[in-house]
Design a protein around this motif. Structure first.
Motif, PDB file in Angstrom:
ATOM      1  N   VAL A 134       0.849  -1.259   0.076  1.00  0.00           N
ATOM      2  CA  VAL A 134       0.167   0.081  -0.038  1.00  0.00           C
ATOM      3  C   VAL A 134       0.836   1.246  -0.071  1.00  0.00           C
ATOM      4  O   VAL A 134       0.580   2.190  -0.819  1.00  0.00           O
ATOM      5  N   ILE A 135       1.851   1.184   0.738  1.00  0.00           N
ATOM      6  CA  ILE A 135       2.609   2.493   0.868  1.00  0.00           C
ATOM      7  C   ILE A 135       3.300   2.806  -0.295  1.00  0.00           C
ATOM      8  O   ILE A 135       3.307   3.915  -0.875  1.00  0.00           O
ATOM      9  N   TRP A 136       4.017   1.807  -0.798  1.00  0.00           N
ATOM     10  CA  TRP A 136       4.720   1.942  -2.339  1.00  0.00           C
ATOM     11  C   TRP A 136       3.513   2.348  -3.449  1.00  0.00           C
ATOM     12  O   TRP A 136       3.860   3.248  -4.373  1.00  0.00           O
ATOM     13  N   SER A 137       2.595   1.657  -3.271  1.00  0.00           N
ATOM     14  CA  SER A 137       1.460   1.991  -4.517  1.00  0.00           C
ATOM     15  C   SER A 137       0.905   3.498  -4.335  1.00  0.00           C
ATOM     16  O   SER A 137       0.935   4.075  -5.263  1.00  0.00           O
ATOM     17  N   GLU A 138       0.660   3.955  -3.045  1.00  0.00           N
ATOM     18  CA  GLU A 138       0.363   5.407  -2.655  1.00  0.00           C
ATOM     19  C   GLU A 138       1.240   6.464  -3.107  1.00  0.00           C
ATOM     20  O   GLU A 138       1.280   7.443  -3.625  1.00  0.00           O
ATOM     21  N   LEU A 139       2.682   5.786  -3.021  1.00  0.00           N
ATOM     22  CA  LEU A 139       3.668   6.761  -3.306  1.00  0.00           C
ATOM     23  C   LEU A 139       3.811   6.986  -4.997  1.00  0.00           C
ATOM     24  O   LEU A 139       4.010   7.900  -5.242  1.00  0.00           O
TER      25      LEU A 139
ATOM     26  N   ILE B 277       8.220  19.360  -6.664  1.00  0.00           N
ATOM     27  CA  ILE B 277       7.694  18.477  -5.453  1.00  0.00           C
ATOM     28  C   ILE B 277       7.651  16.928  -5.757  1.00  0.00           C
ATOM     29  O   ILE B 277       8.095  16.065  -4.986  1.00  0.00           O
ATOM     30  N   ARG B 278       7.309  16.452  -6.980  1.00  0.00           N
ATOM     31  CA  ARG B 278       7.502  15.111  -7.227  1.00  0.00           C
ATOM     32  C   ARG B 278       9.060  14.634  -7.112  1.00  0.00           C
ATOM     33  O   ARG B 278       9.085  13.565  -6.762  1.00  0.00           O
TER      34      ARG B 278
ATOM     35  N   ASP C 234      12.783  10.508  -4.724  1.00  0.00           N
ATOM     36  CA  ASP C 234      13.990  10.323  -3.751  1.00  0.00           C
ATOM     37  C   ASP C 234      13.399   9.339  -2.559  1.00  0.00           C
ATOM     38  O   ASP C 234      14.425   8.390  -2.454  1.00  0.00           O
ATOM     39  N   ILE C 235      12.220   9.595  -2.253  1.00  0.00           N
ATOM     40  CA  ILE C 235      11.620   8.239  -1.267  1.00  0.00           C
ATOM     41  C   ILE C 235      11.745   6.951  -1.921  1.00  0.00           C
ATOM     42  O   ILE C 235      12.388   6.284  -1.577  1.00  0.00           O
ATOM     43  N   ASN C 236      11.404   7.002  -2.951  1.00  0.00           N
ATOM     44  CA  ASN C 236      11.249   5.805  -4.139  1.00  0.00           C
ATOM     45  C   ASN C 236      12.794   5.324  -4.226  1.00  0.00           C
ATOM     46  O   ASN C 236      12.982   3.941  -3.580  1.00  0.00           O
ATOM     47  N   GLU C 237      13.650   6.226  -4.498  1.00  0.00           N
ATOM     48  CA  GLU C 237      15.175   5.674  -4.707  1.00  0.00           C
ATOM     49  C   GLU C 237      15.553   5.232  -3.196  1.00  0.00           C
ATOM     50  O   GLU C 237      16.476   4.222  -3.366  1.00  0.00           O
ATOM     51  N   ALA C 238      15.429   5.877  -2.452  1.00  0.00           N
ATOM     52  CA  ALA C 238      16.169   5.596  -1.053  1.00  0.00           C
ATOM     53  C   ALA C 238      15.588   4.295  -0.538  1.00  0.00           C
ATOM     54  O   ALA C 238      16.314   3.446   0.073  1.00  0.00           O
ATOM     55  N   THR C 239      14.226   4.059  -0.752  1.00  0.00           N
ATOM     56  CA  THR C 239      13.660   3.044   0.068  1.00  0.00           C
ATOM     57  C   THR C 239      13.751   1.621  -0.796  1.00  0.00           C
ATOM     58  O   THR C 239      13.773   0.470  -0.313  1.00  0.00           O
ATOM     59  N   THR C 240      13.731   1.825  -2.177  1.00  0.00           N
ATOM     60  CA  THR C 240      13.762   0.565  -3.027  1.00  0.00           C
ATOM     61  C   THR C 240      14.943   0.405  -3.882  1.00  0.00           C
ATOM     62  O   THR C 240      15.222  -0.883  -4.318  1.00  0.00           O
ATOM     63  N   GLY C 241      15.888   1.424  -4.477  1.00  0.00           N
ATOM     64  CA  GLY C 241      16.842   1.400  -4.901  1.00  0.00           C
ATOM     65  C   GLY C 241      16.612   1.749  -6.219  1.00  0.00           C
ATOM     66  O   GLY C 241      17.466   1.680  -7.119  1.00  0.00           O
ATOM     67  N   ASN C 242      15.558   2.258  -6.613  1.00  0.00           N
ATOM     68  CA  ASN C 242      15.215   2.911  -8.194  1.00  0.00           C
ATOM     69  C   ASN C 242      14.137   3.892  -8.133  1.00  0.00           C
ATOM     70  O   ASN C 242      13.314   3.921  -7.169  1.00  0.00           O
ATOM     71  N   ARG C 243      14.393   4.818  -8.958  1.00  0.00           N
ATOM     72  CA  ARG C 243      13.319   6.011  -8.899  1.00  0.00           C
ATOM     73  C   ARG C 243      12.063   5.726  -9.445  1.00  0.00           C
ATOM     74  O   ARG C 243      11.101   6.249  -8.893  1.00  0.00           O
TER      75      ARG C 243
ATOM     76  N   ARG D 183      -7.017  16.291  -4.956  1.00  0.00           N
ATOM     77  CA  ARG D 183      -7.463  16.087  -3.754  1.00  0.00           C
ATOM     78  C   ARG D 183      -7.226  14.398  -3.238  1.00  0.00           C
ATOM     79  O   ARG D 183      -6.607  13.898  -2.373  1.00  0.00           O
ATOM     80  N   GLU D 184      -6.984  13.544  -4.508  1.00  0.00           N
ATOM     81  CA  GLU D 184      -6.536  12.476  -4.463  1.00  0.00           C
ATOM     82  C   GLU D 184      -5.303  12.169  -3.817  1.00  0.00           C
ATOM     83  O   GLU D 184      -4.566  11.284  -3.102  1.00  0.00           O
ATOM     84  N   THR D 185      -4.244  13.115  -4.364  1.00  0.00           N
ATOM     85  CA  THR D 185      -2.922  13.297  -3.994  1.00  0.00           C
ATOM     86  C   THR D 185      -2.912  13.513  -2.492  1.00  0.00           C
ATOM     87  O   THR D 185      -2.054  12.802  -1.735  1.00  0.00           O
ATOM     88  N   LEU D 186      -3.602  14.300  -1.973  1.00  0.00           N
ATOM     89  CA  LEU D 186      -3.244  14.603  -0.310  1.00  0.00           C
ATOM     90  C   LEU D 186      -4.194  13.497   0.309  1.00  0.00           C
ATOM     91  O   LEU D 186      -3.357  12.993   1.420  1.00  0.00           O
ATOM     92  N   ALA D 187      -5.203  12.730  -0.446  1.00  0.00           N
ATOM     93  CA  ALA D 187      -5.893  11.443   0.329  1.00  0.00           C
ATOM     94  C   ALA D 187      -4.605  10.362   0.248  1.00  0.00           C
ATOM     95  O   ALA D 187      -4.578   9.640   1.173  1.00  0.00           O
ATOM     96  N   SER D 188      -4.028  10.186  -0.863  1.00  0.00           N
ATOM     97  CA  SER D 188      -2.728   9.375  -0.718  1.00  0.00           C
ATOM     98  C   SER D 188      -1.712   9.532   0.422  1.00  0.00           C
ATOM     99  O   SER D 188      -1.409   8.489   1.250  1.00  0.00           O
ATOM    100  N   ILE D 189      -1.493  10.817   0.536  1.00  0.00           N
ATOM    101  CA  ILE D 189      -0.636  10.998   1.686  1.00  0.00           C
ATOM    102  C   ILE D 189      -1.132  10.612   3.038  1.00  0.00           C
ATOM    103  O   ILE D 189      -0.421   9.914   3.942  1.00  0.00           O
ATOM    104  N   ASP D 190      -2.553  10.865   3.099  1.00  0.00           N
ATOM    105  CA  ASP D 190      -3.198  10.263   4.342  1.00  0.00           C
ATOM    106  C   ASP D 190      -2.971   8.966   4.373  1.00  0.00           C
ATOM    107  O   ASP D 190      -2.880   8.463   5.678  1.00  0.00           O
ATOM    108  N   LEU D 191      -3.098   8.213   3.346  1.00  0.00           N
ATOM    109  CA  LEU D 191      -3.138   6.623   3.401  1.00  0.00           C
ATOM    110  C   LEU D 191      -1.826   6.083   3.830  1.00  0.00           C
ATOM    111  O   LEU D 191      -1.788   5.352   4.567  1.00  0.00           O
ATOM    112  N   ILE D 192      -0.825   6.796   3.323  1.00  0.00           N
ATOM    113  CA  ILE D 192       0.518   6.477   3.475  1.00  0.00           C
ATOM    114  C   ILE D 192       0.810   6.560   5.154  1.00  0.00           C
ATOM    115  O   ILE D 192       1.216   5.700   5.897  1.00  0.00           O
TER     116      ILE D 192
END
Lengths: 124, 283, 136, 358, 148, 638
Positions: free
Chosen positions: D96-101, D130-131, D136-145, D258-267
């Motif tokens: 879920v976390i990566w999907s929402e990212l 912003i993106r 960066d989060i993707n790259e740091a947590t999984t190894g690819n952007r 608004r979904e963008t903000l909702a996704s942050i909330d989900l994460i």
């Protein structure tokens, strides 16, 4: 109208977001899946990587003792690294630099015998 | 005679150099407003020089003719400006350049180029009357269309023609191809018409249109400068503020469509002009 | 598999599809599966409030399939795709790309049929896709 | 009235991807739009013949580079269903976390491109800036952007360390602030409204009838989001689909914003509830049977139909991507609009052509 | 003098044309990301012009398939000399993971000559910048037209 | 004596030659007659230059008073029109011609006590300019008509040539025009006025198709309306002043008198009908059915110029009156409205027609504005418009005979097949809208003159922006062809080349010579009534408010032109690439591979914005507006 004005003015006075890339290189993150490396001292030429590679970019010739990877077809997924039983495969943190010609990563090992001074050779 | 030659040379040589620098500054400022660093200030010159050294490709040889025509007309307009000639005449000559650009774009059968050309015509349709009305306002205030006489006017025109200055701002925004009016072609080809008007100009001919555009920048800023011709400090401030506003508006608005442009610019522009003109008549 | 599967024949297909529309179902898509050299399955997936329903039509390859694009206009894209990839023929397609939706002339026809190639394409006997790709 | 025929694409600066639209316009009003596809068709569904079902994960991730994670999730879910593998709860939450990212980065990308489609360059730059933080989060947590490749059948390959979670939380906070700063511009600027309100109208019945999905459907007032089915860990999170009723480009824009903000909330919720434990279930055997799985991509409902017969290669893999479902809706939106609206309307469905054509 | 100026300008002002052959968007968005504030390739005078007639460098992402190979050749032909082609990402280099799919022709160099290969899946923005810099070498050394 | 000979050559020779054309049915002889007459006209007109100004009296011809001859001819003419009214069952024509017959009879038999002995013919610079235009441009059009009509009739496959009738009327027209502009006696003027009405009717009806006749009848009734207004006005003038001497009327103008002003307003109304101003534009648009030389003649040197000439003549008389303002607004309105309508047209000849109406409107506006600058602008505009419009019509006619269409869209890329004609057409267009050419020079004067009147300047700026739009679009369309350097040399009859060359060169040279035209011809015409508006020195026209450097600009333009041509020459070596079509172009020019792998032509058509500028949208409103203005004008004089 012109609702964007505060944002752009803020941009004008605040620090720029730009990373001045060639001059200022950000160190790569810990776990970046970069260029593939085969540690010739560890590789036992089992061929598991070649079998598992989704992109089919690795060829292992057990009889000739060669391990070849086409870096231009590699998709940097890291499946080979995960599956390597000898843990001889690693991924560097950097990507392979751009090139002007086709290249292959080629490793000549001793057929059937490991730890015998195989050399990693790159040829264009 | 010597003075005339000096004026001609100034207009002809300094004009584009200054215009190029301004568009370089424009790009840097735009970048800064977007939190970027932006290109070096000489970037427009690099671009033009590179384009000049490219292979010549044309769809139709008339593009070459028209690109030269555009350059000739715009440079002529700037030279006349420096010669302190008739404002109305300068506008007409400037329009010649615009028309040449359109005709050159129409010479290609690419629909992008053609639609761009038509939008440019609609832009001309929008700003041309405004520019003339601005000049008419200047005439009513100073009693002459000649820049020479305008320059000797004792007080800044801005005080008497504030609305017309806003009207000039509309024309300036269209002419500088800034949002919301960058319809026919824009500096960044992210629009439905690719590069619109300039789609099929390439290589050296594109460079000519670039240089022509520098002349146009100079001409329009010159027009702005007339609004505070009494002192160079006021003039500089006016130009800097105006140009900054242009860049700012470019960065805080979306591109509109030509219907909106025609309606809005005519409605606002003509109303403001009329108000200012009537004020001048009654004053 | 989630959802009910209703088997339909070519003659009841359009009726069932229309019924689904009346019932408030949204057409999700069509999936075509080659069963053997002669027959294919076409699954029509429908959705209503997050529950799925499927119509399964099993037809021989040679026979034309009635298009449901008259009822569900949006089906034309999927039907064209199946036409491209499986060489089926849909009758009454709203917009018919005639097998050129994805494929150029250079590519063999019906790349998704692994068992055979369509007889009508015998003028250019393309090698079987499998051999072309190299057996793994 | 004279007609102008414009070949819109495949190479066109406002289209990030190659699709061709043959536009017929009168003056500048569109009377007809006929698409031509196939510029991105690779035929990767058939690659299932050559790659085993594990390798196919990497293939389906490359159906679309923007929502690669979600493709992989959908595929893995299908295989897991066929093989009756129970995925560890932590893996579900991580998915879920990566999907929402991915959803956030896709929506930010879209918001930027959408701004660009009506010529608002600085807004484009702002969103993409912003993106980069998400990348960066993707790259740091999984190894690819971009193509993070963390899914395997039976779980995920990577885990989040405590330190990483902390960092991600702080980054997300900043991202949320940055996005909210643009809300006023994106949702109430005069010029943007002028360009989007009333463009590309799609009523709710029309949208369902044309099979529209995702924000295109929700922008027309239909509250349907596959995340409501509660796949992965969505069932355990508090989630409401974002709905707007106007059915125009502006409504779709609002939905995505608004979904963008909702996704942050989900994460944030997922991180807060992240269970401890394994992230990967070892799997043995081969899949058999047929199944349909669905997930919610940034662009809408994604459907995988998988048929396997016990071999290591799947018998049939069918991918129905959201853009494929939205194209009919797009075609009905275009006629009657102006040429200058074409980029806006085309982008309003967030087209992903590489998804569509596979 | 003029010759030097032009050669210098060529390095200072490479305009890009990006064509997405049949990429998965991964490399495309990385190309786009190069334009955005964090990487800001306009620092090098690079603009994404989106029009082959104005471009100096053709960035190609994705595998070449049967339909878009003609488009690629068309675009390449419409670019005025000097020009460079940069293939970005595994797919453009060799066909990548898709190279055995039935509709895929292979890497870009099967259709048009490629000057720089930028590996990666997708290639990182930094790598794309490096690739463009490498491609500039070709532009620099290209001959000038006989008459300016 | 010299003036006598030249004048009678200018007026009477055409009548004679026209007769010859009708009688001698051999093509060669007719061509010869036309050529000789044309050249004689040109020579005589040029010969008049050093002799102006002069006054002549029409004495006796063959022992009969010319006045009586004219009177008889007047009646014959009106009865002929009445006959046509009966023939084509047009009630309006019948009524109007009967009214005119009655009024002429009333004037001649009851009112006019004595026939003025002197001053029936008066030639000042204005008249001279008109004579020159009529003789030079008109003759050139007649020359071009020779090959044109041969083609035209070959195309129609007529059993029996009707060319004798055609040239009869064409030549007659020139004579009538010369007579008209030289007449000082308004009765003479009226006679020639009616001759032009009849001639235009005959010419429009020439092809005898149903539309042709219908349109011709419409032209007839509208112009008869003008004629009726004219004769009513004359009667009023006679009541007021007791004579019909134009010069005297102008000099002794008494603006206070209402009848007088109303009469002048009626004359203006007559002028508006002749010049096809709104709401009378339909006759001129309908006149397009006639062979192209007719259009050229009607639009450039004859017919429509009658109206503007008349109003420019009367301008001093109405100076400072409400009528003058009305004429200005009406003209400006027409300028704008016709330009807007022209934008909505794709029919090339209709664009030209609306452009004519528009330009005439501007001339009326100039006349109504009634300042020295504006009147200068008006006169210059007459000159340049005549040349360029004749040129453009002949070009369109030539192109039309080649591509069998007069639609601008069909002229797309005509450059590839008719390079020279296309170039000349583009040159004509350029001369219509660009400095340093004459039309723009006059527009510049008009604008600077109108600057003090904010509503006028507003309308004129909008109108001229629209003008740029429709012309530029057309010029570009002609050149819109993807292949460079692959055209074949074009073949046209010598007379066609001669006509096109003479007109284009003439217009260019005249533009260059504008300052001298101003000093030599216009300044003398102005000197009596107006202050001199400009100083002309060194090829520069200047006054306190503005400066237009005609000669220096022309030099620069010429240099620029040569450079650009040089650029084209060099560009011929450039690589020719296909136009940008999003990368899916195929080898066939202009085609791309569209959906379903079909080849599609990437067509781009011009914007005609018919939803805004279409005839169906605008005409009713424009006519309404013009009607209101006309009523205002007539009512305001009361």
């Amino acid at each position: 109208m012109f609702k964007m004005t505060p944002n752009v003015l803020r941009n004008l006075i605040s620090k720029k977001a730009t990373r001045r890339y060639p001059r200022q290189v950000r160190p790569p993150y810990e776990s970046v899946r970069g260029e593939l490396r085969n540690d010739s001292t560890q590789c036992n030429l089992c061929g598991a990587c070649a079998l598992k590679c989704p992109s089919q970019c690795i060829t292992v010739d057990k009889t000739a003792g060669t391990w070849t990877c086409d870096p231009f077809a590699c998709v940097y997924c890291g499946v080979c690294v995960d599956t390597c039983p000898a843990q001889s495969l690693t991924q560097k943190r950097e990507y392979r630099p751009p090139a002007v010609e086709r290249q292959t990563i080629f490793m000549q090992g001793e057929p059937r015998k490991k730890t015998k001074t195989p050399e990693a050779v790159e040829s264009g | 005679m010597i003075l005339t030659t000096v004026y001609v040379l100034t207009g002809f040589v300094i004009g584009p150099l200054l215009g190029g620098l301004i568009s370089g500054l424009d790009r840097i400022l735009t970048a800064r407003l977007q939190s970027r660093i932006g290109p070096p200030i000489l970037q427009p010159f690099y671009d033009a020089a590179k384009l000049l050294g490219k292979e010549k490709t044309v769809v139709n040889v008339w593009q070459a003719f028209c690109a030269f025509g555009y350059l000739a007309a715009t440079s002529m307009a700037v030279v006349l400006f420096f010669l302190r000639s008739d404002l109305l005449l300068i506008l007409f000559i400037q329009a010649v350049g615009a028309v040449f650009l359109v005709v050159g774009a129409l010479a290609s059968t690419s629909p992008f180029s053609q639609v761009g050309a038509h939008r440019e015509l609609l832009q001309i349709l929008s700003y041309e009357p405004l520019l003339v009305l601005v000049v008419v306002g200047i005439y009513l205030e100073t009693g002459s269309f000649k820049i020479g006489s305008v320059l000797t006017h004792p007080e800044p025109l801005l005080l008497k023609l504030p609305f017309l200055f806003v009207v000039l701002g509309y024309a300036l925004t269209i002419k500088l191809r800034k949002s919301p009016f960058d319809l026919s072609t824009s500096h960044h080809a992210h629009q439905e018409l690719v590069k619109g008007l300039l789609t099929d100009y390439s290589g050296p001919y594109l460079a000519l249109t670039e240089i022509g555009h520098w002349y146009e920048i100079m001409l329009l800023l010159g027009l702005c400068a007339l609004f505070w011709a009494t002192h160079w400090v006021g003039m500089t401030i006016l130009i800097v503020v105006t140009y900054f506003m242009e860049v700012l508006i470019d960065n805080v608005s979306a591109r509109m469509n030509w219907r909106w442009m025609l309606g809005y610019v005519w409605a606002m522009g003509l109303t403001l002009s009329l108000v200012n003109l009537i004020w001048l008549y009654t004053a | 598999m989630q959802g009910d599967i209703i088997a339909v024949g070519p003659e009841t297909l359009v009726r069932e599809a229309a019924q689904a529309k009346v019932d408030g179902y949204r057409l999700v898509t069509l999936s075509c599966v080659e069963l053997d050299a002669e027959t294919v399955d076409i699954l029509y997936h429908f959705d209503k409030d997050l529950t799925l329903k499927h119509l399964r039509l099993t037809v021989p390859k040679g026979t034309p399939v009635p298009s449901i694009s008259a009822v569900h206009w949006a089906a034309f894209l999927a039907e064209n795709e199946i036409q491209d990839l499986f060489g089926l023929h849909f009758t009454g397609l709203a917009v018919d790309y005639e097998g050129t939706l994805y494929l150029e002339d250079e590519v063999r026809r019906t790349p998704f049929c692994r068992y055979s190639i369509r007889q009508s394409d015998k003028n250019t006997p393309a090698p079987d896709a499998r051999q072309e790709m190299g057996e793994n | 009235m004279f007609k102008t025929v414009i070949p819109f694409g495949p190479q066109h600066p406002v289209l990030p991807e190659p699709i061709h639209l043959k536009l017929t316009v009168e003056d500048e009003r569109i009377t007809e739009a006929i698409p031509s596809l196939g510029f991105v068709h690779r035929g990767l569904e058939r690659l299932a013949d050559l790659r085993d079902f594990h390798q196919m994960i990497q293939v389906v991730e490359r159906v679309c580079g923007i929502c690669s994670m979600i493709h992989a999730v959908c595929y893995c879910q299908g295989i897991e269903e066929l093989m009756a593998v129970e995925v560890p709860p932590r893996a579900k939450f991580l998915r879920v976390i990566w999907s929402e990212l991915h959803r956030i980065h896709s929506h930010l990308l879209w918001l930027g491109l959408f701004a660009d489609s009506f010529g608002f360059e600085s807004l484009f730059m702002q969103f993409w800036r912003i993106r980069e933080k998400i990348m960066d989060i993707n790259e740091a947590t999984t190894g690819n952007r971009v193509i993070i490749s963390v899914n395997v059948v039976g779980g995920v390959r990577r885990d989040l360390s405590h330190a990483q979670i902390k960092w991600v939380l702080s980054e997300l906070q900043m991202i949320e602030q940055d996005i909210k700063r643009l809300e006023n511009t994106m949702l109430s600027d005069y010029t943007i409204k002028k360009r989007t309100v009333g463009k590309g109208l799609l009523t709710a019945p029309q949208a369902s009838e044309l099979g529209a999905v995702g924000p295109t459907l929700r922008g027309s007032g239909v509250a349907q989001d596959i995340r409501q089915t509660g796949y992965a860990a969505y069932g355990e999170l508090d989630f409401e689909p974002v709905v707007e009723t106007d059915g125009d480009c502006y409504a779709r824009c609002k939905v995505r914003f608004r979904e963008t903000l909702a996704s942050i909330d989900l994460i944030l919720q997922a991180i807060a509830n992240l269970p401890a434990g394994e992230t990967r279930q070892k799997v043995k055997g081969r899949p058999e049977g047929e199944t349909v799985t669905r997930v919610e991509q940034p662009r809408g409902e994604l459907l995988y139909y998988i048929k396997a017969n016990g071999n290591k290669n799947l018998e049939r893999l069918r991918i129905r991507t959201p853009t494929f479902a939205n194209i009919p809706a797009l075609l009905t939106m275009l006629p009657g609009m102006w040429l200058s609206d074409v980029p806006v309307i085309v982008l309003s469905i967030d087209p992903c052509i590489s998804c569509t054509e596979r | 003098m003029l010759k030097n100026l032009i050669q210098k300008s060529r390095i200072k002002s490479p305009w890009l044309l990006h064509y997405d052959c049949s990429s998965c968007n991964g490399c495309d968005i990385e190309v786009l990301a190069c334009l955005t504030p964090v990487y800001d390739i306009e620092r090098f005078g690079i603009i994404n012009v989106g029009n082959p007639k104005h471009a100096d460098i053709l960035l190609v992402t994705g595998t070449v398939n049967q339909r878009n190979k003609k488009v690629l050749v068309n675009l390449f032909d419409q670019m005025p000399h000097p020009k460079a082609v940069i293939a970005i990402g595994s797919c453009a280099l060799s066909g990548g993971i898709f190279r055995e799919a039935y509709n895929v022709v292979g890497g870009v160099d099967k259709v048009i000559p490629v000057d720089v290969y930028v590996p990666g899946c997708p290639a990182k923005p930094e790598a794309i910048i490096d690739g463009v810099v490498l491609g500039l070498e070709k532009l620099k050394t290209a001959s000038l037209p006989a008459r300016l | 004596m010299m003036t006598n000979t030249l004048t009678s050559t200018l007026v009477l020779l055409p009548f004679l030659a026209a007769g010859c054309c009708y009688v001698l049915r051999s093509n060669r002889v007719r061509s010869l007659v036309v050529l000789v007459t044309g050249f004689l006209l040109i020579i005589s007109a040029v010969g008049l230059i050093p002799l102006t100004p002069f006054t002549l009296s029409a004495g006796n011809l063959l022992g009969v008073r010319v006045h009586d001859l004219v009177m008889v001819a007047d009646f014959l003419l009106l009865f002929l029109i009445l006959y046509f009214g009966f023939k084509h069952r047009s009630l309006v024509v019948k009524i109007l011609s009967l009214l005119q017959i009655l009024l002429v009879a009333y004037l001649e038999f009851f009112l006019i006590k004595e026939v003025p002995a002197t001053g029936t013919i008066y030639c000042d610079s204005l008249a001279l300019i008109m004579v020159l235009i009529v003789s030079v441009v008109g003759s050139i059009i007649c020359f071009q008509a020779i090959p044109y009509m041969r083609n035209h009739e070959a195309h129609l496959r007529l059993d029996k040539s009707r060319q004798h009738r055609f040239f009869l009327v064409m030549i007659l027209f020139l004579g009538a025009m010369n007579g008209l502009v030289l007449s000082n006696d308004l009765l003479f003027f009226y006679f020639f006025f009616e001759v032009t009405t009849l001639c235009s009717f005959l010419l429009i009806a020439h092809d005898h198709t149903a539309t042709a006749i219908q349109n011709a009848v419409r032209a007839l009734w509208m112009n008869s309306l003008g004629g009726a207004a004219f004769i009513v006005g004359l009667t009023g003038l006679y009541y007021q002043s007791g004579h019909l001497d134009l010069q005297l009327i102008i000099i002794n103008a008494s603006p206070g008198a209402r009848v007088f002003l109303l009469s002048l307003a009626l004359l203006c109304l007559a002028a508006f009908t002749k010049s096809a101003q709104f709401p009378f534009q339909s006759w001129l648009l309908g006149a397009m059915v006639a062979p192209t030389p007719v259009s050229a003649l009607l639009h450039s040197s004859t017919m429509v110029k009658v109206g503007v000439y008349l109003v420019l003549r009367l301008a001093p008389a109405i100076h400072g009156t409400f009528l003058s303002q009305c004429v200005a607004i009406f003209g400006a309105f027409t300028f704008l409205a016709a330009a807007a309508l022209a934008v909505g047209q794709s029919n090339g000849k209709k664009v030209l027609a609306y452009s004519t109406i528009s330009n005439l409107g501007l001339i009326f506006a100039c006349a109504g504005l009634n300042t020295p600058q504006s009147v200068t602008a008006g006169i210059l505009l007459i000159v340049f418009h005549a040349f360029i419009k004749a040129l453009l019509f002949l070009c369109v006619g030539t192109i039309e005979q080649h591509i069998a269409s007069r639609d601008i869209e069909d002229m797309r890329g005509v450059y590839a097949t008719m390079p020279l004609t296309a170039l000349i057409t583009v040159m004509g267009v350029i001369m219509m809208i660009m400095p340093p050419f004459g039309v723009l020079l006059s527009k510049w004067m008009a604008m600077e003159a109108a600057a003090r009147s904010f509503y006028l300047i507003l309308i004129i700026t909008l109108g001229s922006a629209l003008t740029v739009m429709y012309w530029a679009r057309w010029a570009g369309t002609l050149m819109s062809d993807p292949f460079a350097g692959r055209f074949k040399p074009e073949r046209q009859p010598l007379l066609t080349w001669g006509a096109l060359g003479a007109l284009s060169a003439g217009a260019a040279v005249l533009s260059l010579a504008a300052p001298w035209i101003y000093t030599r011809m216009i300044a003398p015409a102005m000197s009596g009534t107006y202050l001199l508006p400009y100083r002309a020195s060194g090829g520069i026209l200047e006054n306190a408010a503005g400066v237009f450097a005609v000669l220096p600009l022309s030099v620069v333009a010429a240099v620029g032109f040569i450079l650009s041509i040089w650029a084209v020459k060099r560009a011929a070596g450039a690589r020719i690439v296909a136009p940008y079509l999003s990368g899916i172009q195929v080898t066939e020019p202009g085609m791309f591979k569209g959906p379903m792998n079909r080849l599609v032509k990437a067509e781009a058509k011009n914007y005609y914005l018919s939803s805004i500028f279409g005839e169906h949208k605008l005409t009713a409103w424009v006519n309404l507006g013009a009607g209101v203005l006309l009523i205002l004008m007539l009512g305001g004089t009361l």
